[in-house]
Every structure is written in C-alpha cells, then in structure tokens.
Design a protein around this motif. Sequence first.
Motif, PDB file in Angstrom:
ATOM      1  N   ASN A 175       0.788  -1.228   0.000  1.00 20.52           N
ATOM      2  CA  ASN A 175       0.000   0.000   0.000  1.00 20.52           C
ATOM      3  C   ASN A 175       0.823   1.282   0.000  1.00 20.52           C
ATOM      4  O   ASN A 175       0.258   2.377   0.035  1.00 20.52           O
ATOM      5  CB  ASN A 175      -0.968   0.003   1.186  1.00 20.52           C
ATOM      6  CG  ASN A 175      -2.071  -1.020   1.000  1.00 20.52           C
ATOM      7  OD1 ASN A 175      -2.666  -1.106  -0.072  1.00 20.52           O
ATOM      8  ND2 ASN A 175      -2.327  -1.800   2.034  1.00 20.52           N
ATOM      9  N   LEU A 176       2.138   1.158  -0.041  1.00 18.38           N
ATOM     10  CA  LEU A 176       2.971   2.353  -0.133  1.00 18.38           C
ATOM     11  C   LEU A 176       2.692   3.086  -1.441  1.00 18.38           C
ATOM     12  O   LEU A 176       2.300   2.473  -2.441  1.00 18.38           O
ATOM     13  CB  LEU A 176       4.457   1.978  -0.114  1.00 18.38           C
ATOM     14  CG  LEU A 176       5.049   1.441   1.179  1.00 18.38           C
ATOM     15  CD1 LEU A 176       6.497   1.008   0.936  1.00 18.38           C
ATOM     16  CD2 LEU A 176       4.983   2.471   2.292  1.00 18.38           C
ATOM     17  N   SER A 177       2.925   4.388  -1.436  1.00 20.16           N
ATOM     18  CA  SER A 177       2.881   5.116  -2.704  1.00 20.16           C
ATOM     19  C   SER A 177       3.976   4.551  -3.598  1.00 20.16           C
ATOM     20  O   SER A 177       4.922   3.902  -3.122  1.00 20.16           O
ATOM     21  CB  SER A 177       3.118   6.609  -2.469  1.00 20.16           C
ATOM     22  OG  SER A 177       4.474   6.827  -2.109  1.00 20.16           O
ATOM     23  N   HIS A 178       3.864   4.794  -4.886  1.00 22.32           N
ATOM     24  CA  HIS A 178       4.879   4.293  -5.820  1.00 22.32           C
ATOM     25  C   HIS A 178       6.256   4.832  -5.429  1.00 22.32           C
ATOM     26  O   HIS A 178       7.236   4.076  -5.402  1.00 22.32           O
ATOM     27  CB  HIS A 178       4.530   4.691  -7.255  1.00 22.32           C
ATOM     28  CG  HIS A 178       5.476   4.137  -8.259  1.00 22.32           C
ATOM     29  ND1 HIS A 178       5.460   2.819  -8.637  1.00 22.32           N
ATOM     30  CD2 HIS A 178       6.483   4.713  -8.943  1.00 22.32           C
ATOM     31  CE1 HIS A 178       6.428   2.604  -9.516  1.00 22.32           C
ATOM     32  NE2 HIS A 178       7.053   3.742  -9.724  1.00 22.32           N
ATOM     33  N   ALA A 179       6.332   6.111  -5.089  1.00 19.44           N
ATOM     34  CA  ALA A 179       7.614   6.730  -4.721  1.00 19.44           C
ATOM     35  C   ALA A 179       8.195   6.088  -3.464  1.00 19.44           C
ATOM     36  O   ALA A 179       9.402   5.834  -3.393  1.00 19.44           O
ATOM     37  CB  ALA A 179       7.447   8.235  -4.528  1.00 19.44           C
ATOM     38  N   GLN A 180       7.340   5.816  -2.477  1.00 17.13           N
ATOM     39  CA  GLN A 180       7.820   5.188  -1.239  1.00 17.13           C
ATOM     40  C   GLN A 180       8.288   3.756  -1.493  1.00 17.13           C
ATOM     41  O   GLN A 180       9.310   3.330  -0.965  1.00 17.13           O
ATOM     42  CB  GLN A 180       6.717   5.194  -0.177  1.00 17.13           C
ATOM     43  CG  GLN A 180       6.389   6.569   0.353  1.00 17.13           C
ATOM     44  CD  GLN A 180       5.130   6.541   1.211  1.00 17.13           C
ATOM     45  OE1 GLN A 180       4.149   5.860   0.900  1.00 17.13           O
ATOM     46  NE2 GLN A 180       5.175   7.300   2.303  1.00 17.13           N
ATOM     47  N   ALA A 181       7.539   3.019  -2.303  1.00 19.63           N
ATOM     48  CA  ALA A 181       7.933   1.637  -2.631  1.00 19.63           C
ATOM     49  C   ALA A 181       9.254   1.644  -3.388  1.00 19.63           C
ATOM     50  O   ALA A 181      10.146   0.830  -3.115  1.00 19.63           O
ATOM     51  CB  ALA A 181       6.841   0.956  -3.452  1.00 19.63           C
ATOM     52  N   LEU A 182       9.379   2.572  -4.314  1.00 20.61           N
ATOM     53  CA  LEU A 182      10.609   2.689  -5.098  1.00 20.61           C
ATOM     54  C   LEU A 182      11.801   2.961  -4.178  1.00 20.61           C
ATOM     55  O   LEU A 182      12.855   2.331  -4.307  1.00 20.61           O
ATOM     56  CB  LEU A 182      10.443   3.811  -6.129  1.00 20.61           C
ATOM     57  CG  LEU A 182      11.444   3.923  -7.237  1.00 20.61           C
ATOM     58  CD1 LEU A 182      11.510   2.657  -8.060  1.00 20.61           C
ATOM     59  CD2 LEU A 182      11.080   5.096  -8.128  1.00 20.61           C
ATOM     60  N   GLN A 183      11.639   3.866  -3.246  1.00 20.95           N
ATOM     61  CA  GLN A 183      12.716   4.181  -2.309  1.00 20.95           C
ATOM     62  C   GLN A 183      13.088   2.954  -1.474  1.00 20.95           C
ATOM     63  O   GLN A 183      14.271   2.633  -1.304  1.00 20.95           O
ATOM     64  CB  GLN A 183      12.314   5.333  -1.395  1.00 20.95           C
ATOM     65  CG  GLN A 183      13.397   5.701  -0.403  1.00 20.95           C
ATOM     66  CD  GLN A 183      12.994   6.862   0.496  1.00 20.95           C
ATOM     67  OE1 GLN A 183      11.964   7.486   0.322  1.00 20.95           O
ATOM     68  NE2 GLN A 183      13.830   7.148   1.471  1.00 20.95           N
ATOM     69  N   SER A 184      12.090   2.252  -0.959  1.00 22.25           N
ATOM     70  CA  SER A 184      12.356   1.051  -0.157  1.00 22.25           C
ATOM     71  C   SER A 184      13.066  -0.013  -0.979  1.00 22.25           C
ATOM     72  O   SER A 184      14.006  -0.655  -0.497  1.00 22.25           O
ATOM     73  CB  SER A 184      11.044   0.480   0.386  1.00 22.25           C
ATOM     74  OG  SER A 184      10.479   1.356   1.324  1.00 22.25           O
TER      75      SER A 184
END
Length: 165
Positions: free
Chosen positions: A8-17
């Motif tokens: 459920n992370l935003s795309h940007a947050q998932a990308l960073q992780s």
Amino acid sequence: MRLSQFNNLSHAQALQSLQECCHCYQWAVAVANMRPFSSLKKLIEQAAELWQMADEAQILEAFSGHARIGDIELLRSKFAGKAGEEQGQVLAADEAVLQRLQQLNDEYFERNGFIFIVCASGKSAQQMLTLLQARIHNSRDAEIQNGAREQGEITKLRLRNLITD
C-alpha cells in the motif's frame, strides 16, 4: 514493515524502499509495479526473476550502491547500520587482514572498473579475503556474473529484512 503496508505504499515510497534493497532504478520500478504481492515468498521470487534479466548497466548501477569491503572509513561514515551488519565481521578483523582486503579491493577495482561484490552476511573478514583472492584473477565478464549473483543474494536478504511477516 508488513507486506500489506509495502503493497500500500505510494509508488515513490515503494521505489525508495526497493532501491535500498538493490540500487538499480529499473529493477526497483519493475518490482514496485508488480505490487500487490500475495506473500514475501512471491515478492522474493518475482524480484529474483527480474534481477536475472538485468543487463550490465543495471548490474553496475546496483554495484554502485555498495561500500568497498575493507574500506573501514567509508563503511563507518556512509554505510553505518545496515551495511555494517551486511559486511559480516569485517569491523572485528585484525589489521593485517583489513590491510590486505583494502589492497586487493583496490586491485580488483582497477582490473574490473567496479568494486568486489559479495554477500558478506555472517562471513568473517578472513573468509571475505579468501573469496576475493579466489576471484581476483577472473575475467571482467565472469566477475560481472559473480557479482550479479551475489547482488541477488544481498537483495533477498534485504527484502527479508524489509518485510517482517
């Protein structure tokens, strides 16, 4: 975080992780776009399949996210915490082993144009030195493949650390 949170992370947050797991932008985008995952096992399987398709530029990009094993000052300043754990027992090594690691890492870099990549988790500095000595005379192409395989193992470890369920 839990898998449901990751999904459920935003795309940007998932990308960073994901880029913290493997410093390859295209790989991270592809994995982020495959969400949601039904299990950690599926995430790891899909991530590994995507990594298998990485080209040399992507592999080298991933390598650029690592500290040189044996470069203690860089490890302490830039990659404290997670990398310190992943670098195995290098920080507890004796000075002669650290000096030899540093010397061979420099030689390896000069030969290949990229750093020596090894999944060092749980390995002593002496074990890493032995691995480096065994690989230092390989061809650049062989070392890209060896490093890519090791990066895959590092990424699996980091994904397991990222997702807690």
